[in-house]
Design an enzyme around this catalytic site. Sequence first.
Site, mmCIF file in Angstrom:
data_model
loop_
_atom_site.group_PDB
_atom_site.id
_atom_site.type_symbol
_atom_site.label_atom_id
_atom_site.label_comp_id
_atom_site.label_asym_id
_atom_site.label_seq_id
_atom_site.Cartn_x
_atom_site.Cartn_y
_atom_site.Cartn_z
ATOM 1 N N GLU A 221 19.442 -0.776 -2.817
ATOM 2 C CA GLU A 221 18.556 -1.761 -3.437
ATOM 3 C C GLU A 221 19.378 -2.470 -4.505
ATOM 4 O O GLU A 221 19.594 -1.925 -5.595
ATOM 5 C CB GLU A 221 17.323 -1.078 -4.028
ATOM 6 C CG GLU A 221 16.441 -0.400 -2.996
ATOM 7 C CD GLU A 221 15.891 -1.346 -1.947
ATOM 8 O OE1 GLU A 221 15.911 -2.572 -2.180
ATOM 9 O OE2 GLU A 221 15.466 -0.879 -0.881
ATOM 10 N N CYS A 255 15.515 -6.710 -11.372
ATOM 11 C CA CYS A 255 16.309 -7.115 -10.205
ATOM 12 C C CYS A 255 15.646 -8.210 -9.398
ATOM 13 O O CYS A 255 16.330 -8.960 -8.701
ATOM 14 C CB CYS A 255 16.613 -5.904 -9.323
ATOM 15 S SG CYS A 255 15.144 -5.079 -8.661
#
Length: 482
Positions: A221, A255
């Site tokens: 990720e 993010c």
Amino acid sequence: MDMNPAPEVIAQTLDAALERLRAAYRAAPNPSLEQRRDWLSRLATLTERHADEINEAISADFGHRSRQETELADLSLIVSSIKHTKRHLAGWMKPRRAATALQYLPAKNRLMSQALGVVGIIAPWNYPHQLAIGPAIAAFAAGNRVMLKPSEFTPRYSALLAKLVGEYFSADEMVVVPGSMEVGKAFSELRFDHLVFTGSTATGRQVAIAAAKNLTPVTLELGGKSPAIVDASADIKATAGSLAFGKLLNAGQTCIAPDYLLVAESKRDELVRALIAAASKMYPTLDDNPDYTAIINDRHFGRLNDLLADAAEHGAQLVPLTGSAVPEKGKEPGNRKLPPMLVLNATPGMRIMQEEIFGPLLPVVTYKDDVREAIDFINERERPLALYWYGTDNASRDLVLEKTVSGGVTINDCLWHLSQESQPFGGVGASGMGAYHGEWGFRTLSKEKPVFYQSRMNGVSLLYPPYGKTFARMVRLLKAIA
């Protein structure tokens, strides 16, 4: 663990912890539904009972972290995920039917989900509890044991998590290994049955290389530059409120935060005014405002100031979103609250348009009112973890969805696709590989084993040697009915 142990001590400690977990898996490779729910319940109790301690530790690591943001993004998301997982887990665990080709009937096919073994998790610093415990939820749901390395940038939280996990779990169920980057490097080289990493693209590459030596499958990720497209048809006031929230949550250290704006040229000035109004309303002050989070450390604070300096040097116009000026380097030691800033006239050659920002700085790029120009701009770059589109023109929206590839999309808002437990979360290309959350986490961290159940009534023996006319007829029949 000592924060600076010798390499051989690191290796011995990690190997011993992994072997305990692996031995426990070998002794009970198929945990019951009740056992898995118990593990999940303990994660929930750990989170809820110690919420204040977790909040204080994270805030101390940041220099200041908004209590409400930790509650929203680190604590409540975890509790919601656990409830969703426990509610659906029995159904996920059931063997699944798979179609059986006509020529093999009355045999049948089934898919059987099994635990992989020991799942390693390397968690980042920006949402330390969510991104440590989230993958652990999936791992436990799938029946695995868990070994977790939290970030060295959050030492107080990491120490607290190690202590709490030690209280709620035995050393053959879940282990937390805090420590330095050297510990993290050694951790990534262990022979896990699956490794989940959340962090930067650059570090993700190194983790993938280390895992490849053991053929350890990885879920990465990562991040990258997630664009937000503001269409000419957008409701500018509502759009500005959404973007200000999504960009300034955790001071942009997210993010999936919008990394830059692609704005229809005719709407730029109106949007700039609306963004200033929205951000100023949310954060009327900064230094004494408990709602506004600090930058995690001096290195990142300096990096963000360097991005601004480079942009200004190359012709960008810096516009404060809250009326605050950019702090001088070295001014007010220990204060790492960075004023949010729009970067107008951003160009591709600027560092701020080449690097993931991970802070409260928002470049603005304009395009002619034809959204195809924005699509081309996105597609000339690495595929982003998230993409956002604002507007009411459905044809424009659908064109963006059809012509771009990204990890996930939110329409007329930002961030919220991450919290949808019924959808997978994951990147693509440079923004990651694999996905988890909800059932996708369960499937990712399970081995879905195909099982073929042969019927007592079958003609397979007609294909046995010695080959002759019967074999030829059977092959022709199989081809005809396939």
